[in-house]
Scaffold this motif. Sequence first.
Motif, PDB file in Angstrom:
ATOM      1  N   UNK A   1      84.761 -63.608 -14.839  1.00  0.00           N
ATOM      2  CA  UNK A   1      84.838 -63.098 -13.564  1.00  0.00           C
ATOM      3  C   UNK A   1      83.136 -63.073 -12.677  1.00  0.00           C
ATOM      4  N   UNK A   2      82.802 -63.877 -11.900  1.00  0.00           N
ATOM      5  CA  UNK A   2      81.725 -64.033 -11.293  1.00  0.00           C
ATOM      6  C   UNK A   2      81.472 -62.900 -10.126  1.00  0.00           C
ATOM      7  N   UNK A   3      80.819 -61.896 -10.387  1.00  0.00           N
ATOM      8  CA  UNK A   3      80.262 -61.043  -9.331  1.00  0.00           C
ATOM      9  C   UNK A   3      78.973 -60.916  -8.617  1.00  0.00           C
ATOM     10  N   UNK A   4      78.841 -59.926  -7.522  1.00  0.00           N
ATOM     11  CA  UNK A   4      77.504 -60.124  -6.969  1.00  0.00           C
ATOM     12  C   UNK A   4      77.501 -58.605  -6.505  1.00  0.00           C
ATOM     13  N   UNK A   5      76.328 -57.828  -6.681  1.00  0.00           N
ATOM     14  CA  UNK A   5      75.914 -56.625  -6.382  1.00  0.00           C
ATOM     15  C   UNK A   5      74.742 -56.774  -5.340  1.00  0.00           C
ATOM     16  N   UNK A   6      75.104 -56.259  -4.093  1.00  0.00           N
ATOM     17  CA  UNK A   6      74.234 -56.212  -3.199  1.00  0.00           C
ATOM     18  C   UNK A   6      73.132 -54.799  -2.996  1.00  0.00           C
ATOM     19  N   UNK A   7      72.226 -54.904  -3.272  1.00  0.00           N
ATOM     20  CA  UNK A   7      71.367 -53.819  -3.470  1.00  0.00           C
ATOM     21  C   UNK A   7      70.595 -53.407  -2.205  1.00  0.00           C
ATOM     22  N   UNK A   8      70.834 -52.582  -1.331  1.00  0.00           N
ATOM     23  CA  UNK A   8      70.342 -52.589  -0.101  1.00  0.00           C
ATOM     24  C   UNK A   8      68.993 -51.521  -0.007  1.00  0.00           C
ATOM     25  N   UNK A   9      68.141 -52.203  -0.515  1.00  0.00           N
ATOM     26  CA  UNK A   9      66.843 -51.401  -0.708  1.00  0.00           C
ATOM     27  C   UNK A   9      66.285 -50.981   0.617  1.00  0.00           C
ATOM     28  N   UNK A  10      66.369 -51.786   1.859  1.00  0.00           N
ATOM     29  CA  UNK A  10      65.963 -51.033   3.057  1.00  0.00           C
ATOM     30  C   UNK A  10      67.045 -51.207   3.931  1.00  0.00           C
ATOM     31  N   UNK A  11      68.162 -51.305   3.735  1.00  0.00           N
ATOM     32  CA  UNK A  11      69.284 -51.737   4.768  1.00  0.00           C
ATOM     33  C   UNK A  11      69.964 -52.876   4.455  1.00  0.00           C
ATOM     34  N   UNK A 140      80.693 -69.226  -5.715  1.00  0.00           N
ATOM     35  CA  UNK A 140      81.950 -69.030  -6.516  1.00  0.00           C
ATOM     36  C   UNK A 140      82.036 -67.409  -6.978  1.00  0.00           C
ATOM     37  N   UNK A 141      81.496 -66.728  -5.906  1.00  0.00           N
ATOM     38  CA  UNK A 141      81.592 -65.111  -6.282  1.00  0.00           C
ATOM     39  C   UNK A 141      83.006 -64.588  -6.088  1.00  0.00           C
ATOM     40  N   UNK A 142      83.740 -63.753  -6.815  1.00  0.00           N
ATOM     41  CA  UNK A 142      85.140 -63.590  -6.907  1.00  0.00           C
ATOM     42  C   UNK A 142      85.241 -61.811  -6.573  1.00  0.00           C
ATOM     43  N   UNK A 143      84.066 -61.147  -6.793  1.00  0.00           N
ATOM     44  CA  UNK A 143      83.963 -59.620  -6.298  1.00  0.00           C
ATOM     45  C   UNK A 143      82.608 -59.340  -5.928  1.00  0.00           C
ATOM     46  N   UNK A 205      77.973 -47.829  -5.311  1.00  0.00           N
ATOM     47  CA  UNK A 205      77.215 -46.923  -6.144  1.00  0.00           C
ATOM     48  C   UNK A 205      76.198 -47.852  -7.220  1.00  0.00           C
ATOM     49  N   UNK A 206      76.077 -47.526  -8.351  1.00  0.00           N
ATOM     50  CA  UNK A 206      75.305 -48.360  -9.257  1.00  0.00           C
ATOM     51  C   UNK A 206      75.683 -49.629  -9.566  1.00  0.00           C
ATOM     52  N   UNK A 207      74.635 -50.516 -10.217  1.00  0.00           N
ATOM     53  CA  UNK A 207      74.964 -51.793 -10.411  1.00  0.00           C
ATOM     54  C   UNK A 207      76.056 -51.688 -11.700  1.00  0.00           C
ATOM     55  N   UNK A 208      77.111 -52.691 -11.239  1.00  0.00           N
ATOM     56  CA  UNK A 208      78.084 -52.602 -12.209  1.00  0.00           C
ATOM     57  C   UNK A 208      77.745 -53.557 -13.497  1.00  0.00           C
ATOM     58  N   UNK A 209      78.419 -53.274 -14.656  1.00  0.00           N
ATOM     59  CA  UNK A 209      78.267 -53.856 -15.772  1.00  0.00           C
ATOM     60  C   UNK A 209      78.396 -55.535 -15.708  1.00  0.00           C
ATOM     61  N   UNK A 210      77.505 -56.151 -16.068  1.00  0.00           N
ATOM     62  CA  UNK A 210      77.697 -57.428 -15.840  1.00  0.00           C
ATOM     63  C   UNK A 210      76.592 -58.378 -16.760  1.00  0.00           C
ATOM     64  N   UNK A 211      76.658 -59.776 -17.134  1.00  0.00           N
ATOM     65  CA  UNK A 211      75.738 -60.599 -17.665  1.00  0.00           C
ATOM     66  C   UNK A 211      74.917 -61.060 -16.619  1.00  0.00           C
ATOM     67  N   UNK A 212      73.647 -60.716 -16.287  1.00  0.00           N
ATOM     68  CA  UNK A 212      73.153 -61.051 -15.222  1.00  0.00           C
ATOM     69  C   UNK A 212      72.508 -62.453 -15.418  1.00  0.00           C
ATOM     70  N   UNK A 213      72.840 -63.413 -14.298  1.00  0.00           N
ATOM     71  CA  UNK A 213      72.733 -64.824 -14.284  1.00  0.00           C
ATOM     72  C   UNK A 213      71.172 -65.094 -13.302  1.00  0.00           C
ATOM     73  N   UNK A 235      76.153 -62.270 -11.466  1.00  0.00           N
ATOM     74  CA  UNK A 235      76.247 -62.309 -12.803  1.00  0.00           C
ATOM     75  C   UNK A 235      77.918 -62.476 -13.203  1.00  0.00           C
ATOM     76  N   UNK A 236      78.085 -62.382 -14.567  1.00  0.00           N
ATOM     77  CA  UNK A 236      79.645 -62.401 -15.231  1.00  0.00           C
ATOM     78  C   UNK A 236      80.018 -61.121 -15.343  1.00  0.00           C
TER      79      UNK A 236
END
Length: 393
Positions: A1-11, A140-143, A205-213, A235-236
Amino acid sequence: MKIAYFDCIAGASGDMLLGALVDAGVSLERLNSGLAGLNLKGFEIQSRLVLRGGLRAVKVDVLVVDTVTERRLGDILSIVEASRLPAQIISQAAAIFKRLGYIEAKIHGVEPEQVHLHELGGLDTIVEVIGILLGIDILGLQEIHCSAIPLGRGQTKGQHGVLPVPSPATLSLLEGVPVAGREVDVELVTPTGAVLLTSLAKSYGPIPAMRLQNTGYGAGSRDLSIPNVLRVLIGEKAASLSGQAETLVMLETNIDDWNPEFYDYLIERLYTQGAVDVSLTAIQMKKNRPATQVQVLCEPKNSDRLANVLFLETSTLGIRRQYVERYALQREIIQVPTPYGTIRVKVARLPDDKYKLAPEYDDCRHAANENNIPIREVYQLAIDLAHTNINKP
Protein backbone atom coordinates in the motif's frame (compact mmCIF):
# COMPACT_ATOMS: atom_id res chain seq x y z
CA MET A 1 0.00 0.00 0.00
CA LYS A 2 1.42 3.38 -1.04
CA ILE A 3 1.10 6.00 1.69
CA ALA A 4 2.10 9.63 2.26
CA TYR A 5 3.04 11.56 5.37
CA PHE A 6 2.63 15.34 5.33
CA ASP A 7 5.16 16.91 7.70
CA CYS A 8 3.91 20.41 8.51
CA ILE A 9 7.24 21.97 9.41
CA ALA A 10 5.89 25.52 9.26
CA GLY A 11 2.17 24.98 8.76
CA ALA A 12 -0.01 24.17 5.79
CA SER A 13 -1.69 25.96 2.89
CA GLY A 14 -3.03 24.90 -0.47
CA ASP A 15 0.04 26.09 -2.41
CA MET A 16 2.42 24.36 0.04
CA LEU A 17 0.58 21.02 -0.28
CA LEU A 18 0.49 21.34 -4.05
CA GLY A 19 4.18 22.30 -4.18
CA ALA A 20 5.16 19.25 -2.12
CA LEU A 21 3.23 16.94 -4.47
CA VAL A 22 4.80 18.55 -7.55
CA ASP A 23 8.26 18.15 -6.02
CA ALA A 24 7.43 14.51 -5.26
CA GLY A 25 6.75 13.74 -8.91
CA VAL A 26 3.44 15.22 -10.07
CA SER A 27 4.18 16.93 -13.39
CA LEU A 28 2.49 20.21 -14.27
CA GLU A 29 1.53 18.67 -17.60
CA ARG A 30 -0.49 15.89 -15.94
CA LEU A 31 -1.88 18.33 -13.42
CA ASN A 32 -3.08 20.75 -16.09
CA SER A 33 -4.51 17.88 -18.09
CA GLY A 34 -6.56 16.80 -15.08
CA LEU A 35 -7.62 20.35 -14.21
CA ALA A 36 -8.98 20.78 -17.73
CA GLY A 37 -11.83 18.59 -16.48
CA LEU A 38 -13.08 21.56 -14.44
CA ASN A 39 -14.30 23.17 -17.67
CA LEU A 40 -13.01 26.52 -16.39
CA LYS A 41 -10.79 29.13 -17.98
CA GLY A 42 -8.84 32.00 -16.53
CA PHE A 43 -6.17 30.20 -14.52
CA GLU A 44 -2.62 29.03 -14.97
CA ILE A 45 -0.35 26.96 -12.69
CA GLN A 46 3.33 27.82 -12.47
CA SER A 47 6.10 26.30 -10.36
CA ARG A 48 9.60 27.44 -9.46
CA LEU A 49 12.41 26.40 -7.16
CA VAL A 50 13.00 28.62 -4.12
CA LEU A 51 14.96 28.55 -0.87
CA ARG A 52 13.12 28.77 2.44
CA GLY A 53 15.38 28.84 5.50
CA GLY A 54 18.15 27.28 3.42
CA LEU A 55 15.93 24.42 2.20
CA ARG A 56 15.20 23.91 -1.48
CA ALA A 57 11.46 23.71 -2.15
CA VAL A 58 8.92 24.05 -4.96
CA LYS A 59 6.73 27.15 -4.92
CA VAL A 60 3.49 26.67 -6.85
CA ASP A 61 1.49 29.72 -7.91
CA VAL A 62 -2.06 29.58 -9.22
CA LEU A 63 -2.43 32.65 -11.43
CA VAL A 64 -6.03 33.56 -12.09
CA VAL A 65 -8.13 36.06 -13.98
CA ASP A 66 -11.38 35.76 -12.07
CA THR A 67 -14.20 38.20 -12.65
CA VAL A 68 -16.28 36.62 -9.88
CA THR A 69 -15.43 38.33 -6.59
CA GLU A 70 -17.22 35.84 -4.34
CA ARG A 71 -19.12 32.57 -4.63
CA ARG A 72 -21.74 30.81 -2.57
CA LEU A 73 -21.30 27.19 -1.56
CA GLY A 74 -23.89 26.15 -4.14
CA ASP A 75 -21.96 27.92 -6.91
CA ILE A 76 -18.80 25.96 -6.12
CA LEU A 77 -20.65 22.65 -5.84
CA SER A 78 -22.26 23.30 -9.23
CA ILE A 79 -18.82 23.82 -10.79
CA VAL A 80 -17.45 20.64 -9.24
CA GLU A 81 -20.46 18.46 -10.01
CA ALA A 82 -20.70 19.67 -13.62
CA SER A 83 -17.03 18.93 -14.26
CA ARG A 84 -15.47 16.08 -16.23
CA LEU A 85 -13.33 15.05 -13.27
CA PRO A 86 -13.20 11.41 -12.08
CA ALA A 87 -16.17 10.51 -9.87
CA GLN A 88 -13.94 9.98 -6.82
CA ILE A 89 -12.39 13.45 -7.18
CA ILE A 90 -15.83 15.04 -7.54
CA SER A 91 -17.06 13.28 -4.40
CA GLN A 92 -13.99 14.25 -2.36
CA ALA A 93 -14.01 17.86 -3.55
CA ALA A 94 -17.74 18.27 -2.85
CA ALA A 95 -17.28 16.95 0.70
CA ILE A 96 -14.35 19.32 1.31
CA PHE A 97 -16.18 22.41 0.08
CA LYS A 98 -19.28 21.45 2.05
CA ARG A 99 -17.15 21.32 5.22
CA LEU A 100 -15.78 24.76 4.45
CA GLY A 101 -19.27 26.10 3.79
CA TYR A 102 -20.78 24.64 6.96
CA ILE A 103 -17.91 25.95 9.11
CA GLU A 104 -18.18 29.45 7.63
CA ALA A 105 -21.96 29.37 8.07
CA LYS A 106 -21.62 28.38 11.71
CA ILE A 107 -19.07 31.14 12.39
CA HIS A 108 -21.17 33.87 10.79
CA GLY A 109 -24.54 32.61 12.02
CA VAL A 110 -26.19 31.98 8.65
CA GLU A 111 -27.49 28.95 6.77
CA PRO A 112 -24.92 27.07 4.63
CA GLU A 113 -26.72 27.93 1.39
CA GLN A 114 -26.51 31.63 2.28
CA VAL A 115 -22.83 31.80 3.16
CA HIS A 116 -20.45 33.70 0.87
CA LEU A 117 -17.02 32.07 0.80
CA HIS A 118 -15.19 35.24 -0.27
CA GLU A 119 -11.46 34.36 -0.49
CA LEU A 120 -12.23 30.65 -0.09
CA GLY A 121 -14.59 30.84 -3.04
CA GLY A 122 -11.93 32.22 -5.37
CA LEU A 123 -10.90 30.36 -8.49
CA ASP A 124 -7.41 29.84 -7.06
CA THR A 125 -8.82 27.95 -4.05
CA ILE A 126 -10.95 25.75 -6.29
CA VAL A 127 -7.93 24.96 -8.47
CA GLU A 128 -5.71 24.25 -5.44
CA VAL A 129 -8.19 21.83 -3.86
CA ILE A 130 -8.84 19.95 -7.11
CA GLY A 131 -5.12 20.00 -7.99
CA ILE A 132 -4.15 18.43 -4.66
CA LEU A 133 -6.77 15.69 -5.02
CA LEU A 134 -5.55 15.02 -8.55
CA GLY A 135 -1.93 14.95 -7.37
CA ILE A 136 -2.74 12.37 -4.71
CA ASP A 137 -4.50 10.29 -7.35
CA ILE A 138 -1.64 10.64 -9.85
CA LEU A 139 0.88 9.42 -7.27
CA GLY A 140 -1.39 6.49 -6.38
CA LEU A 141 -1.51 7.37 -2.68
CA GLN A 142 -3.93 5.13 -0.76
CA GLU A 143 -3.45 6.51 2.75
CA ILE A 144 -2.59 9.97 4.05
CA HIS A 145 -1.02 10.63 7.46
CA CYS A 146 0.00 13.94 8.99
CA SER A 147 2.16 15.45 11.70
CA ALA A 148 0.77 17.56 14.52
CA ILE A 149 -0.10 20.94 13.02
CA PRO A 150 1.81 24.08 14.12
CA LEU A 151 -0.16 27.28 14.57
CA GLY A 152 1.02 30.88 14.47
CA ARG A 153 -0.58 33.85 16.15
CA GLY A 154 -1.32 37.53 15.58
CA GLN A 155 -3.84 39.07 13.19
CA THR A 156 -4.82 38.82 9.55
CA LYS A 157 -7.04 40.96 7.36
CA GLY A 158 -9.91 39.37 5.45
CA GLN A 159 -13.21 40.28 3.84
CA HIS A 160 -14.80 40.63 7.29
CA GLY A 161 -12.03 42.87 8.60
CA VAL A 162 -9.19 42.06 11.01
CA LEU A 163 -9.35 38.53 12.42
CA PRO A 164 -7.18 36.74 14.98
CA VAL A 165 -4.68 34.11 13.86
CA PRO A 166 -5.43 31.24 13.64
CA SER A 167 -8.66 32.28 12.00
CA PRO A 168 -11.95 31.06 13.51
CA ALA A 169 -12.51 28.88 10.43
CA THR A 170 -9.10 27.25 10.77
CA LEU A 171 -9.62 26.51 14.46
CA SER A 172 -13.05 25.00 13.84
CA LEU A 173 -11.65 22.76 11.11
CA LEU A 174 -8.81 21.59 13.38
CA GLU A 175 -11.01 20.55 16.30
CA GLY A 176 -9.97 17.09 17.46
CA VAL A 177 -6.58 17.32 15.71
CA PRO A 178 -3.18 17.57 17.51
CA VAL A 179 -1.87 21.15 17.24
CA ALA A 180 1.08 23.06 18.71
CA GLY A 181 1.78 26.78 19.00
CA ARG A 182 4.76 28.44 17.31
CA GLU A 183 6.42 31.71 18.30
CA VAL A 184 5.67 33.23 14.90
CA ASP A 185 3.33 36.18 14.44
CA VAL A 186 1.89 35.11 11.08
CA GLU A 187 -0.79 32.81 9.78
CA LEU A 188 0.85 29.39 9.38
CA VAL A 189 -2.25 27.35 8.56
CA THR A 190 -4.90 28.58 6.16
CA PRO A 191 -8.49 27.32 6.13
CA THR A 192 -7.72 25.60 2.81
CA GLY A 193 -4.76 23.76 4.31
CA ALA A 194 -6.76 22.86 7.41
CA VAL A 195 -9.77 21.47 5.54
CA LEU A 196 -7.60 19.42 3.18
CA LEU A 197 -5.47 17.81 5.89
CA THR A 198 -8.37 17.09 8.23
CA SER A 199 -10.45 15.66 5.40
CA LEU A 200 -7.71 13.43 4.00
CA ALA A 201 -5.51 12.34 6.92
CA LYS A 202 -6.12 8.98 8.53
CA SER A 203 -3.92 9.71 11.55
CA TYR A 204 -1.76 12.42 13.14
CA GLY A 205 1.54 11.98 14.92
CA PRO A 206 5.02 10.65 14.10
CA ILE A 207 6.04 9.26 10.71
CA PRO A 208 4.35 5.89 10.19
CA ALA A 209 6.47 2.85 9.41
CA MET A 210 7.11 2.75 5.65
CA ARG A 211 9.71 1.83 3.07
CA LEU A 212 10.59 5.39 2.01
CA GLN A 213 10.58 5.96 -1.75
CA ASN A 214 10.75 9.73 -2.27
CA THR A 215 10.07 13.12 -0.71
CA GLY A 216 8.87 16.52 -1.81
CA TYR A 217 9.09 20.03 -0.34
CA GLY A 218 6.43 22.70 -0.89
CA ALA A 219 7.23 26.34 -0.11
CA GLY A 220 5.16 29.02 1.52
CA SER A 221 4.99 32.56 0.16
CA ARG A 222 7.34 34.30 2.56
CA ASP A 223 10.59 33.83 4.46
CA LEU A 224 10.15 33.21 8.17
CA SER A 225 12.38 32.63 11.16
CA ILE A 226 11.77 28.92 10.54
CA PRO A 227 11.96 27.11 7.18
CA ASN A 228 8.59 27.96 5.63
CA VAL A 229 8.03 24.57 4.02
CA LEU A 230 5.76 21.56 4.15
CA ARG A 231 7.22 18.24 3.07
CA VAL A 232 5.69 14.98 1.98
CA LEU A 233 7.26 11.55 2.56
CA ILE A 234 6.01 8.81 0.23
CA GLY A 235 6.58 5.09 0.55
CA GLU A 236 5.18 1.61 0.87
CA LYS A 237 3.39 0.95 4.16
CA ALA A 238 5.52 -1.35 6.28
CA ALA A 239 4.28 -4.88 6.73
CA SER A 240 5.80 -7.95 8.31
CA LEU A 241 4.82 -11.49 9.20
CA SER A 242 3.01 -9.89 12.12
CA GLY A 243 0.74 -7.76 9.95
CA GLN A 244 0.21 -4.13 9.04
CA ALA A 245 1.94 -1.36 11.02
CA GLU A 246 -0.16 1.40 12.54
CA THR A 247 0.57 4.37 14.80
CA LEU A 248 -1.27 4.49 18.13
CA VAL A 249 -1.00 6.51 21.35
CA MET A 250 -0.20 4.98 24.74
CA LEU A 251 -1.54 6.86 27.76
CA GLU A 252 -0.03 5.78 31.08
CA THR A 253 -0.49 6.84 34.67
CA ASN A 254 0.40 5.45 38.14
CA ILE A 255 -2.24 5.59 40.88
CA ASP A 256 -1.66 4.82 44.58
CA ASP A 257 -4.53 6.62 46.33
CA TRP A 258 -7.76 5.51 44.65
CA ASN A 259 -10.51 3.08 45.55
CA PRO A 260 -9.78 -0.14 43.57
CA GLU A 261 -13.50 -0.92 43.43
CA PHE A 262 -13.81 1.80 40.79
CA TYR A 263 -11.49 0.23 38.21
CA ASP A 264 -14.27 -1.84 36.63
CA TYR A 265 -16.26 1.34 35.98
CA LEU A 266 -13.16 3.19 34.72
CA ILE A 267 -12.28 0.46 32.22
CA GLU A 268 -15.83 0.42 30.87
CA ARG A 269 -15.76 4.22 30.46
CA LEU A 270 -12.43 4.09 28.62
CA TYR A 271 -13.67 1.49 26.16
CA THR A 272 -16.87 3.41 25.44
CA GLN A 273 -14.77 6.52 24.73
CA GLY A 274 -12.63 4.79 22.09
CA ALA A 275 -9.85 2.87 23.86
CA VAL A 276 -8.33 0.08 21.79
CA ASP A 277 -6.98 -1.69 24.88
CA VAL A 278 -6.81 -1.04 28.63
CA SER A 279 -4.50 -2.82 31.06
CA LEU A 280 -3.78 -2.63 34.80
CA THR A 281 -0.40 -3.57 36.31
CA ALA A 282 0.47 -3.86 40.00
CA ILE A 283 3.52 -1.71 40.82
CA GLN A 284 5.25 -0.18 43.82
CA MET A 285 5.69 3.58 44.16
CA LYS A 286 7.46 5.94 46.54
CA LYS A 287 7.25 5.28 50.28
CA ASN A 288 6.79 1.61 49.37
CA ARG A 289 3.16 2.13 48.47
CA PRO A 290 1.42 -0.53 46.38
CA ALA A 291 -0.09 1.08 43.30
CA THR A 292 -1.67 0.39 39.94
CA GLN A 293 -0.33 1.45 36.55
CA VAL A 294 -3.10 2.14 34.06
CA GLN A 295 -2.21 1.87 30.36
CA VAL A 296 -4.63 2.95 27.66
CA LEU A 297 -3.92 2.23 23.99
CA CYS A 298 -5.89 4.31 21.50
CA GLU A 299 -5.96 5.97 18.10
CA PRO A 300 -4.33 9.43 18.16
CA LYS A 301 -7.65 11.18 17.43
CA ASN A 302 -9.11 9.77 20.68
CA SER A 303 -6.16 10.43 23.00
CA ASP A 304 -7.30 13.81 24.35
CA ARG A 305 -10.78 12.50 25.13
CA LEU A 306 -9.41 9.45 26.94
CA ALA A 307 -6.88 11.50 28.89
CA ASN A 308 -9.78 13.64 30.06
CA VAL A 309 -11.59 10.49 31.26
CA LEU A 310 -8.53 9.54 33.34
CA PHE A 311 -8.35 13.02 34.87
CA LEU A 312 -12.07 13.18 35.65
CA GLU A 313 -12.60 9.64 36.91
CA THR A 314 -9.38 8.92 38.85
CA SER A 315 -7.16 10.64 41.39
CA THR A 316 -4.24 10.98 38.98
CA LEU A 317 -2.49 14.34 38.58
CA GLY A 318 -0.46 13.49 35.49
CA ILE A 319 -0.56 11.27 32.43
CA ARG A 320 2.32 10.17 30.22
CA ARG A 321 1.64 10.08 26.49
CA GLN A 322 3.76 8.47 23.79
CA TYR A 323 3.29 7.36 20.21
CA VAL A 324 3.84 3.67 19.58
CA GLU A 325 3.91 1.49 16.47
CA ARG A 326 1.71 -1.60 16.50
CA TYR A 327 1.67 -4.50 14.09
CA ALA A 328 -1.88 -5.79 13.73
CA LEU A 329 -3.12 -8.81 11.83
CA GLN A 330 -5.98 -8.41 9.41
CA ARG A 331 -9.05 -9.82 11.07
CA GLU A 332 -12.71 -10.58 10.54
CA ILE A 333 -15.63 -12.05 12.48
CA ILE A 334 -17.46 -15.10 11.15
CA GLN A 335 -20.69 -16.66 12.45
CA VAL A 336 -20.28 -20.37 13.26
CA PRO A 337 -23.45 -22.49 13.73
CA THR A 338 -23.11 -25.06 16.53
CA PRO A 339 -25.59 -27.42 18.27
CA TYR A 340 -25.55 -24.91 21.14
CA GLY A 341 -26.29 -21.83 19.05
CA THR A 342 -24.33 -19.48 16.80
CA ILE A 343 -20.87 -18.55 18.07
CA ARG A 344 -18.93 -15.58 16.73
CA VAL A 345 -15.31 -16.46 15.95
CA LYS A 346 -12.54 -13.95 15.27
CA VAL A 347 -10.30 -14.91 12.35
CA ALA A 348 -6.82 -13.33 12.18
CA ARG A 349 -5.02 -13.81 8.86
CA LEU A 350 -1.38 -14.95 8.74
CA PRO A 351 0.89 -15.29 5.69
CA ASP A 352 0.57 -18.32 3.39
CA ASP A 353 -3.19 -18.70 3.96
CA LYS A 354 -2.71 -19.52 7.64
CA TYR A 355 -4.93 -18.07 10.33
CA LYS A 356 -5.66 -17.89 14.04
CA LEU A 357 -9.11 -18.50 15.55
CA ALA A 358 -10.58 -17.03 18.74
CA PRO A 359 -14.21 -17.71 19.68
CA GLU A 360 -16.00 -14.82 21.40
CA TYR A 361 -16.01 -15.46 25.14
CA ASP A 362 -19.47 -13.97 25.78
CA ASP A 363 -21.04 -16.22 23.14
CA CYS A 364 -19.34 -19.30 24.58
CA ARG A 365 -20.35 -18.42 28.13
CA HIS A 366 -23.98 -17.90 27.11
CA ALA A 367 -24.07 -21.22 25.24
CA ALA A 368 -22.47 -23.06 28.17
CA ASN A 369 -24.98 -21.63 30.66
CA GLU A 370 -27.98 -22.28 28.42
CA ASN A 371 -26.98 -25.90 27.75
CA ASN A 372 -25.36 -26.71 31.11
CA ILE A 373 -22.08 -27.86 29.59
CA PRO A 374 -18.44 -26.87 30.27
CA ILE A 375 -17.40 -23.71 28.48
CA ARG A 376 -14.20 -25.39 27.26
CA GLU A 377 -16.32 -27.82 25.22
CA VAL A 378 -18.20 -24.96 23.54
CA TYR A 379 -14.95 -23.13 22.88
CA GLN A 380 -13.25 -26.13 21.29
CA LEU A 381 -16.31 -27.07 19.23
CA ALA A 382 -16.51 -23.51 17.86
CA ILE A 383 -12.85 -23.71 16.79
CA ASP A 384 -13.34 -27.13 15.15
CA LEU A 385 -16.42 -26.00 13.22
CA ALA A 386 -14.82 -22.67 12.27
CA HIS A 387 -12.12 -24.53 10.34
CA THR A 388 -14.81 -25.89 8.01
CA ASN A 389 -16.71 -22.58 7.76
CA ILE A 390 -13.84 -20.18 7.24
CA ASN A 391 -13.67 -18.49 3.87
CA LYS A 392 -10.02 -18.92 2.89
CA PRO A 393 -8.51 -16.32 0.53
